[in-house]
Design a protein around this motif. Sequence first.
Motif, PDB file in Angstrom:
ATOM      1  N   LEU A   1      30.987  -0.407  16.535  1.00 57.46           N
ATOM      2  CA  LEU A   1      30.858  -0.074  17.784  1.00 57.46           C
ATOM      3  C   LEU A   1      31.545   1.330  17.849  1.00 57.46           C
ATOM      4  O   LEU A   1      31.093   2.240  18.341  1.00 57.46           O
ATOM      5  CB  LEU A   1      31.232  -0.747  18.973  1.00 57.46           C
TER       6      LEU A   1
ATOM      7  N   VAL B   1      33.032   4.293  28.334  1.00 60.23           N
ATOM      8  CA  VAL B   1      32.813   3.015  28.124  1.00 60.23           C
ATOM      9  C   VAL B   1      34.182   2.361  28.106  1.00 60.23           C
ATOM     10  O   VAL B   1      35.255   2.887  27.604  1.00 60.23           O
ATOM     11  CB  VAL B   1      32.116   2.725  26.854  1.00 60.23           C
TER      12      VAL B   1
ATOM     13  N   LEU C   1      27.975   1.605  30.066  1.00 59.72           N
ATOM     14  CA  LEU C   1      27.616   2.188  28.573  1.00 59.72           C
ATOM     15  C   LEU C   1      27.769   3.614  28.518  1.00 59.72           C
ATOM     16  O   LEU C   1      28.257   4.276  27.596  1.00 59.72           O
ATOM     17  CB  LEU C   1      26.898   1.483  27.917  1.00 59.72           C
TER      18      LEU C   1
ATOM     19  N   PHE D   1      26.290  -5.074  24.923  1.00 57.00           N
ATOM     20  CA  PHE D   1      25.832  -3.755  24.689  1.00 57.00           C
ATOM     21  C   PHE D   1      24.410  -3.538  24.773  1.00 57.00           C
ATOM     22  O   PHE D   1      23.832  -2.588  25.285  1.00 57.00           O
ATOM     23  CB  PHE D   1      26.462  -3.193  23.482  1.00 57.00           C
TER      24      PHE D   1
ATOM     25  N   VAL E   1      23.585   1.396  20.156  1.00 59.18           N
ATOM     26  CA  VAL E   1      23.699  -0.230  19.981  1.00 59.18           C
ATOM     27  C   VAL E   1      22.975  -0.556  18.629  1.00 59.18           C
ATOM     28  O   VAL E   1      23.490  -1.625  17.867  1.00 59.18           O
ATOM     29  CB  VAL E   1      23.358  -0.878  21.388  1.00 59.18           C
TER      30      VAL E   1
ATOM     31  N   ALA F   1      22.732  -1.306  27.559  1.00 60.49           N
ATOM     32  CA  ALA F   1      22.137   0.252  27.135  1.00 60.49           C
ATOM     33  C   ALA F   1      20.962   0.709  28.007  1.00 60.49           C
ATOM     34  O   ALA F   1      20.099  -0.001  28.164  1.00 60.49           O
ATOM     35  CB  ALA F   1      21.861   0.355  25.670  1.00 60.49           C
TER      36      ALA F   1
ATOM     37  N   PHE G   1      31.726  -4.662  30.301  1.00 58.14           N
ATOM     38  CA  PHE G   1      31.069  -3.525  29.803  1.00 58.14           C
ATOM     39  C   PHE G   1      29.744  -3.186  31.014  1.00 58.14           C
ATOM     40  O   PHE G   1      28.669  -2.935  30.423  1.00 58.14           O
ATOM     41  CB  PHE G   1      30.492  -3.760  28.565  1.00 58.14           C
TER      42      PHE G   1
END
Length: 410
Positions: free
Chosen positions: A264, A254, A234, A115, A128, A119, A231
């Motif tokens: 998270l 996400v 995001l 993540f 995050v 991001a 992922f």
Amino acid sequence: MLEKKQHSYEKAVLVGVVTQNQDADKLQEYMDELEFLALTAGATIDRRFTQNLTQPDSKTFVGSGKAQEIKEYVKENEIGTIIFDDELSPSQLKNLEKEIEVKILDRTNLILDIFAQRAQTSYARTQVELAQYQYLLPRLSKMWSHLDKQKGGIGMRGPGETEIETDRRIIRDRISLLKDKLKVIDKQMATQRNNRGKVVRVALVGYTNVGKSTLMNAISKSDVFAENKLFATLDTTVRKVVIGNLPFLLTDTVGFIRKLPTQLVESFKSTLDEVREADLLIHVVDISHESFEDHIESVNQILMEINAHQKPMIMVFNKIDDFSYEKKDEDDLTPGSNKNVSLEEWKRTWMNKSKHPAVFISALKKENFPEMKRLIYDEVMKIHISRFPYNDFLFEYFDNDEDDASEKED
């Protein structure tokens, strides 16, 4: 500050245990997923270690003999990282690092690291960072102390353990500051959602890497980032879409995953609010994955946790172009499995028994798109009519891609 993705690959080994709640087949599946996570983060997997235990050892997760075996292997093969499939307690992490003297990560830390790489916006980075600090706080004491001269790498992004003497009070103050910052952004995003008026909102949900962003691009004719990695997306993306002459807002969210870190779920509250406040959910499923039914269950569990499980839903089974199965011989008396079920059989199962309407497509090749668009149109129309029962404007469905329009939501 969050660091940019590093291009050098780290040598790592994976560790998992077979327990009374997790048989060998399930562990194999989780380890496959863990390896995909590790590759996404920037590691190359050298070997897997597994052990049969009634339950994970409270001190070192695996038994002392297995820990010694892992220690000898990583030393002989110059392995720099060990990744465990489950979340380690602070004491387990401390004991393992003291015993093996290499960097130890668990599934939660690995997901947080991915993540951190993915991001892009200030909002996502703040979410995050908060999750990372919440994970770090109880594990702060002497974390990776033997690596104080080896900065960077998987699990070392974001707040990381850059200074061993980091004061807990400073971490708590930072957590408080980030929470306050997110509260401000949450209010701004709530205002944005309210400003969208009464246009029907549709949200794409599903397990990670099932093709939500690819489907988003295909439906809305946009350019949301899509990649065959976990992922890949995001940040929440909203597009105004028109099918026929019926407009609605489409949101890409996400992806979910099994054993999703609680940090998270909490820090991505506003992202999940897009799902909570949607009028219709499009649950995208990778039909080519042999464990897609487990993925569905995992997504449904998270939807239940955020109180979004009773919303109208469309099941979109994606990647039919990648689907394959092993036809079972008539003389074979061994029990069947998902690998022996044909696509036509899956269609009959889900289309006849599911309480939600279902469609089977390929987002990449746009197979069965007219059927899917008609289904979305019908479901959005039901919501629109219930919202505007006396609206004199009559919508008429037509399947003409050139007349469909979409635009970005600011």
